[in-house]
Enzyme design. Structure first.
Site, mmCIF file in Angstrom:
data_model
loop_
_atom_site.group_PDB
_atom_site.id
_atom_site.type_symbol
_atom_site.label_atom_id
_atom_site.label_comp_id
_atom_site.label_asym_id
_atom_site.label_seq_id
_atom_site.Cartn_x
_atom_site.Cartn_y
_atom_site.Cartn_z
ATOM 1 C CE LYS A 26 95.283 42.989 43.511
ATOM 2 N NZ LYS A 26 94.986 42.102 42.388
ATOM 3 C CG HIS B 184 99.762 43.518 49.854
ATOM 4 N ND1 HIS B 184 100.659 43.986 48.921
ATOM 5 C CD2 HIS B 184 99.767 42.161 49.714
ATOM 6 C CE1 HIS B 184 101.176 42.968 48.250
ATOM 7 N NE2 HIS B 184 100.654 41.864 48.726
ATOM 8 C CD GLU C 215 95.840 34.932 50.269
ATOM 9 O OE1 GLU C 215 96.209 34.557 49.140
ATOM 10 O OE2 GLU C 215 96.602 35.017 51.239
ATOM 11 C CE LYS D 242 103.729 40.575 49.228
ATOM 12 N NZ LYS D 242 103.925 39.342 49.970
#
Length: 514
Positions: A204, A262, A238, A170
């Site tokens: 994940k 995402h 984050e 991406k």
């Protein structure tokens, strides 16, 4: 007839590790952070777990004037510092035999010719049999140049049972039109089944566990709908700033960088119907249905929010503002925080708002999907018994402390009927002795195996842009009308701008504070 008494005889037994066949992995842009911190360590970890064959080779392509041994030293250092599994000399020795480097500029035909010769030598010396994967860890503006050169040098066509695949990182364009153009360019060279778009979040373990939680258990399906759920919050926060990524991040921003890929993919996994199997086509079909039903906010001013971090203190350290970061122009209109509401117009989810948010310099690093449930229609308690009782919730923690939390009311020990919120927690680290593989381990292995379920197809990419483009256009038009940025600001170490809190308050909700 399959003998199910012995799993070693059952090719469908998922407990058996899948081992890639002989092949060459070529990484363009091999000197970048992604390669050194993620890709090369993932390759080593796969080898260390016995998932790469002896006939495997790794080729780096970059501008540096390196010999093969210089590149091998770079790989060794990257593996030593960032690999998940312990360093073993015998594994490294096997990898080392297949490590090569090709020096050259993107677009240089002579360099691409040298790459072709190097790959041909490896096919002969390592028995890689004409199977090649090309990982484009480069800026998107260079994709067309590389894939065109691969075709011109005969490195894109698959014949006689061999394969050539391309891996794209991406961002998949910066809007719908550019995403379509990117797909046009790539599809002229590689067939759809040979194009792998990497969204590392889909690799994940905890994202995959979201599907296991939903579809392997009868417990949750009856309440996984608008009769019981009143809101869904999907967060990727984050606690760091942009670091040295100004050249990439400015002009992209939080919405393009995270929400388009995402978070909308997490939304699709959360909201989709059960696929008939986990075959790639079935899984992708169900995700497409959700994204086709997903709608951007009808009232943009009320159900979107954006912001940018200012200077301040967080974690005991003083942080500069986004506009003070190296390489950021003073007139930048790039957001570091974005929150949007998405509504899904189908029978299961009609009336349930999905809130997506992402930001930098937030209070902590966390990615999670949280389902908030409606209150019980009748509570046979006095108001003082339950005045502080909040919502039942099911929270799937993607990172960093992977697991699942259920929040519900329970009686406080004692003679009075007092209800208090409690959590019931499942943590991966406490339940499984084996550590979860890194996302790039799973995804690289899937590329080499030709297994596409965890890779978004171009239809999903375009549908995601159809959701986000109207929001980006609205923000740009707001700035144009005001002749200045209409960006809100927020302090480092907080949960974003007040406009985001107001966005949820209008619907009667509040953001979770993980």
């Amino acid at each position: 007839m399959t003998d199910h008494s012995n799993p070693l005889r059952d090719p469908q037994d998922r407990r058996l590790p899948r081992i890639a066949g002989p092949c060459v992995l070529v990484i363009f842009g091999v000197t970048g952070d992604l390669s050194t911190k993620k890709l090369m360590p993932a390759v080593y970890d796969l080898a260390n777990r016995g998932l790469l064959p002896p006939g495997f080779a790794l080729v780096g392509f970059a501008r540096r004037d390196w010999a093969h041994q210089d590149f091998a030293k770079i790989v060794h250092d990257a593996v030593s510092e960032h690999a998940r599994t312990p360093f073993r000399e015998e594994v490294w020795a096997q990898l080392l035999e297949g490590i090569r480097f090709v020096s050259g500029e993107i677009g240089d035909d002579e360099a691409m010719g040298r790459l072709k010769e190097t790959i041909a030598d490896l096919d002969e010396a390592r028995g890689t049999g004409g199977n090649h994967a090309f990982y484009l860890s480069i800026p998107p503006k260079l994709f067309e140049t590389v894939v065109t050169q691969l075709r011109q040098h005969g490195l894109a066509e698959s014949a006689n049972g061999t394969w050539n695949r391309v891996v794209i990182e991406k961002p998949f364009g910066h809007d719908l039109d550019s995403a379509r153009e990117l797909n046009r360019v790539v599809s002229q060279v590689f067939p759809p089944e040979s194009v792998f778009r990497i969204d590392h979040y889909l690799g994940k373990e905890t994202v995959q566990n979201l599907m296991a939680l939903r579809f392997a258990n009868q417990l949750f399906e009856p309440v996984w709908n608008n009769r019981y759920v009143d809101q869904v919050q999907i967060t990727m926060a984050e606690d760091i700033g942009i670091g040295g990524r100004a050249g990439y991040y400015d002009g992209i921003g939080a919405a393009r960088d995270v929400i388009q890929n995402h978070l909308l993919q997490l939304l699709a996994h959360t909201a989709m119907e059960e696929p008939t199997s986990f075959d790639a086509r079935q899984l992708q079909a169900e995700k497409r249905k959700v994204l086709e039903a997903a709608q951007p906010p009808k009232q943009m001013d009320l159900h979107t929010a954006r912001g940018r971090y200012t200077s301040g203190w967080t974690g005991g350290q003083h942080c500069g503002a986004y506009l003070d970061e190296d390489g950021i122009p003073a007139d930048s209109t790039t957001e570091t925080y974005a929150a949007i509401r998405v509504d899904i117009d189908n029978r299961r989810w009609a009336g349930v708002p999905f809130y997506l948010r992402t930001g930098k310099r937030m209070a902590r690093r966390v990615t999670e999907v949280a389902l908030g449930f409606k209150r019980a229609p009748h509570l046979p308690f006095t108001s003082t018994d339950t005045e502080d009782l909040g919502y039942n919730a099911l929270v799937m923690r993607i990172q960093p402390d992977e697991g699942v939390t259920m929040r519900f009311g329970a009686k406080v020990p004692g003679s009075q009927m007092e209800i208090r919120e409690v959590n019931m927690d499942f943590a991966y680290g406490g339940s499984f002795t084996e550590s979860s593989p890194e996302a790039y381990e799973r995804l690289i292995l899937d590329v080499l195996l030709g297994d596409p379920p965890l890779f978004p197809q171009h239809e999903e990419v375009e549908l995601s842009w159809k959701i986000l483009d109207p929001i980006l256009d609205h923000w740009a038009e707001s700035d144009a009308r005001s002749r200045k940025s209409t960006m809100d600001e927020y302090k480092p170490g907080t949960w974003g701008p007040t406009s985001a809190d107001e966005m949820l308050a209008r619907d009667g909700f509040t953001w979770r504070r993980p």
